[in-house]
Scaffold this motif. Structure first.
Motif, PDB file in Angstrom:
ATOM      1  N   VAL A  77       0.854  -1.278  -0.090  1.00 13.13           N
ATOM      2  CA  VAL A  77      -0.011   0.078   0.042  1.00 13.13           C
ATOM      3  C   VAL A  77       1.004   1.254   0.046  1.00 13.13           C
ATOM      4  N   LEU A  78       2.111   1.273   0.775  1.00 11.63           N
ATOM      5  CA  LEU A  78       2.804   2.402   0.789  1.00 11.63           C
ATOM      6  C   LEU A  78       3.612   2.559  -0.555  1.00 11.63           C
ATOM      7  N   ALA A  79       3.789   1.465  -1.358  1.00 13.21           N
ATOM      8  CA  ALA A  79       4.250   1.967  -2.616  1.00 13.21           C
ATOM      9  C   ALA A  79       3.098   2.249  -3.627  1.00 13.21           C
ATOM     10  N   LEU A  80       1.891   1.664  -3.426  1.00 17.90           N
ATOM     11  CA  LEU A  80       1.133   2.139  -4.392  1.00 17.90           C
ATOM     12  C   LEU A  80       0.627   3.810  -4.202  1.00 17.90           C
ATOM     13  N   THR A  81       0.502   4.006  -2.723  1.00 19.61           N
ATOM     14  CA  THR A  81       0.108   5.467  -2.559  1.00 19.61           C
ATOM     15  C   THR A  81       1.445   6.400  -2.922  1.00 19.61           C
ATOM     16  N   GLY A  82       2.699   6.080  -2.610  1.00 17.49           N
ATOM     17  CA  GLY A  82       3.785   6.782  -2.961  1.00 17.49           C
ATOM     18  C   GLY A  82       3.940   6.828  -4.511  1.00 17.49           C
ATOM     19  N   THR A  83       3.298   5.812  -5.244  1.00 12.52           N
ATOM     20  CA  THR A  83       3.459   6.194  -6.555  1.00 12.52           C
ATOM     21  C   THR A  83       2.591   6.972  -7.210  1.00 12.52           C
ATOM     22  N   VAL A  84       1.498   7.100  -6.690  1.00 13.23           N
ATOM     23  CA  VAL A  84       0.219   7.928  -7.242  1.00 13.23           C
ATOM     24  C   VAL A  84       0.678   9.450  -6.713  1.00 13.23           C
ATOM     25  N   SER A  85       1.405   9.428  -5.546  1.00 10.42           N
ATOM     26  CA  SER A  85       1.739  10.970  -4.884  1.00 10.42           C
ATOM     27  C   SER A  85       2.749  11.414  -5.807  1.00 10.42           C
ATOM     28  N   LEU A  86       3.840  10.582  -6.203  1.00  9.60           N
ATOM     29  CA  LEU A  86       4.916  10.879  -7.118  1.00  9.60           C
ATOM     30  C   LEU A  86       4.178  11.368  -8.471  1.00  9.60           C
ATOM     31  N   ILE A  87       3.175  10.819  -9.029  1.00  7.24           N
ATOM     32  CA  ILE A  87       2.684  11.192 -10.171  1.00  7.24           C
ATOM     33  C   ILE A  87       2.167  12.500 -10.110  1.00  7.24           C
ATOM     34  N   GLU A  88       1.421  12.819  -8.877  1.00  5.04           N
ATOM     35  CA  GLU A  88       0.649  13.954  -8.715  1.00  5.04           C
ATOM     36  C   GLU A  88       1.811  15.178  -8.578  1.00  5.04           C
ATOM     37  N   CYS A  89       2.872  14.793  -7.714  1.00  4.78           N
ATOM     38  CA  CYS A  89       3.839  16.122  -7.563  1.00  4.78           C
ATOM     39  C   CYS A  89       4.437  16.518  -8.822  1.00  4.78           C
ATOM     40  N   VAL A  90       4.559  15.442  -9.797  1.00  7.90           N
ATOM     41  CA  VAL A  90       5.390  15.776 -10.874  1.00  7.90           C
ATOM     42  C   VAL A  90       4.387  16.615 -12.007  1.00  7.90           C
ATOM     43  N   VAL A  91       3.064  15.870 -12.286  1.00 10.20           N
ATOM     44  CA  VAL A  91       2.278  16.348 -13.299  1.00 10.20           C
ATOM     45  C   VAL A  91       1.064  17.389 -12.869  1.00 10.20           C
ATOM     46  N   GLY A  92       0.619  17.132 -11.598  1.00 12.21           N
ATOM     47  CA  GLY A  92      -0.487  17.914 -11.117  1.00 12.21           C
ATOM     48  C   GLY A  92      -0.371  19.329 -11.184  1.00 12.21           C
ATOM     49  N   ASP A  93      -1.402  19.919 -11.609  1.00 10.04           N
ATOM     50  CA  ASP A  93      -1.611  21.365 -11.701  1.00 10.04           C
ATOM     51  C   ASP A  93      -2.960  21.723 -11.840  1.00 10.04           C
ATOM     52  N   PRO A  94      -3.538  22.330 -10.920  1.00 10.37           N
ATOM     53  CA  PRO A  94      -3.020  22.580  -9.525  1.00 10.37           C
ATOM     54  C   PRO A  94      -2.735  21.261  -8.782  1.00 10.37           C
ATOM     55  N   ARG A  95      -2.049  21.301  -7.920  1.00 11.69           N
ATOM     56  CA  ARG A  95      -1.783  20.223  -7.089  1.00 11.69           C
ATOM     57  C   ARG A  95      -2.855  19.540  -6.324  1.00 11.69           C
ATOM     58  N   ALA A  96      -3.240  18.451  -6.221  1.00 11.19           N
ATOM     59  CA  ALA A  96      -4.101  17.665  -5.284  1.00 11.19           C
ATOM     60  C   ALA A  96      -3.395  17.164  -4.033  1.00 11.19           C
ATOM     61  N   PRO A  97      -3.783  17.147  -2.817  1.00  8.05           N
ATOM     62  CA  PRO A  97      -3.134  16.475  -1.625  1.00  8.05           C
ATOM     63  C   PRO A  97      -3.184  15.374  -1.801  1.00  8.05           C
ATOM     64  N   VAL A  98      -2.655  14.442  -2.756  1.00  6.78           N
ATOM     65  CA  VAL A  98      -2.726  12.864  -2.858  1.00  6.78           C
ATOM     66  C   VAL A  98      -1.864  12.509  -1.954  1.00  6.78           C
TER      67      VAL A  98
END
Length: 407
Positions: A77-98
């Protein structure tokens, strides 16, 4: 109210998946609500100024869904949530608190694993998410959102480790308390077993001694009843005296088993070497030739030592009476040697069975247990040229033996 709360807590503990689903739902609501908030609005924190795109909503949903299984597979679960958070940190605009889902997952990993794993995975998650936000994200590297990711992931790992440590301390205290309770119960059972063994030894010594005398005197009375009635009456008088003594000692011994509320039974002081002449007299009246030699110089013995010495002489002479017969001769010696007192009982083995160890009884074993309990030594065995020897060494001063001490 408290009863309802306790019932709800028990229900949630019994159904952890339902609790995780409720937590995931709450995190989903918080992340969606946070994605509509602009912390840099004209009026401070403005609501509804920005709108998350479809990708952010999908990442929010995936992160929240993964939290449902956080207890079953915390690292996955940490790997999955970390992956979606990483994607949001890179491409999210405006950024959501994933990243909120990654914080919860990191807390779960810290709570369910050890500190080394928490430090390793925590540093990895903090470094990857913060570095990706600063280097590849749409916001400047110094933006407070980037620093917030670093802070919140660190808080999640620290909080999980603290809760795990507290639970471990509480569990250790509980185990120590349970172990102490078991130790007290085992000690109580051990003391009960020792007391039962002591009472059993007393009963054996009393019964074996007096019944042997009664048997011998009854046989004498039956043999001389017709030709020498006066001697038969004397033998029967000895039978009556021996049986009375046996009953008195049995009453005193069994009185130890009474409960505190029971009527008190008549008791008498425990016998010691001060009653040695009386003891030897009972055997002499039964026809056994016994000689006594004492060189203890009037030594006053503790009650336990005096009783053990008395029982050793009693059991040894009883064995002579049973195995060597009334034609045998016995010698009893009591000698003070330094800090010890030595008791020796010898017989010449005039009877057919001159080895009490062949009898299969528990007399010698009882003597050995009595002497060993007082940190003394007992040696028994046949004598050269015939007969049997019992030799006991007892310390004049005794001390209580702690559990676990060698005997």
């Amino acid at each position: 109210m408290s009863r309802t709360r306790d019932r709800a807590r028990r229900h949630l503990k019994a159904h952890p998946l339902a609790l995780d689903a409720a937590l995931a739902a709450g995190v989903l609501v918080c992340m969606v609500a946070g994605s509509y908030v602009d912390p840099h609005g004209k009026h401070g924190v403005d609501w509804g100024i920005r709108t998350p795109d479809a990708l952010s909503l999908v990442l929010i949903a995936l992160g929240a869904l993964a939290l449902v299984f956080r207890r079953r597979a915390p690292r996955t679960v940490l790997a999955l949530t970390g992956t979606v958070s990483l994607i949001e940190c890179v491409v999210g605009d405006p950024r959501a608190p994933v990243a909120m889902s990654a914080v919860i997952a990191l807390y779960t990993v810290a709570y369910t694993t050890d500190r080394a794993t928490t430090v390793r995975l925590g540093l990895l998650t903090m470094t990857v998410l913060t570095g990706a936000s600063m280097l590849a994200g749409p916001l400047p590297w110094y933006a407070q959102e980037n620093l917030a990711i670093f802070a919140w992931t660190g808080i999640g790992a620290t909080a999980g480790d603290a809760v795990r440590s507290r639970r471990a301390v509480v569990q250790a205290i509980r185990e120590r308390a349970e172990r102490a309770e078991r130790t007290r119960e085992e000690e109580a059972r051990r003391r009960v077993a020792e007391e039962r063994l002591r009472i059993a030894r007393d009963l054996h010594d009393v019964v074996a001694h007096h019944i042997a005398l009664v048997n011998v005197q009854a046989g004498v009375a039956a043999h001389v009843m017709d030709k020498r009635p006066d001697q038969a009456k004397e033998a029967l008088a000895h039978v009556r005296e021996a049986s009375r003594s046996a009953l008195n000692e049995l009453r005193a011994t069994v009185g130890l088993l009474r409960q505190s509320g029971d009527p008190e039974a008549p008791t008498e002081p425990a016998p010691g070497l001060d009653r040695l002449d009386e003891l030897v007299g009972t055997f002499r009246s039964a026809g056994l030739h016994v000689e006594v030699a004492r060189a203890d110089h009037g030594t006053t013995l503790p009650a336990a030592v005096g009783l053990a010495a008395y029982r050793v002489v009693q059991e040894a002479l009883t064995n002579v009476q049973k195995h060597a017969g009334t034609k045998a001769k016995a010698e009893v010696s009591v000698v003070r040697v330094g800090p010890n007192i030595e008791i020796t009982v010898l017989d010449d083995g005039a009877g057919e069975d001159d080895d009490p160890e062949n009898g299969g009884g528990h007399g010698l074993l009882g003597m050995r247990e009595r002497v060993t309990a007082l940190r003394g030594t007992l040696t028994t065995g046949p004598r050269y040229g015939g007969g049997f020897r019992v030799h006991a060494i007892l310390p004049v001063k005794t001390r209580s033996r702690a559990p676990g001490d060698p005997v």
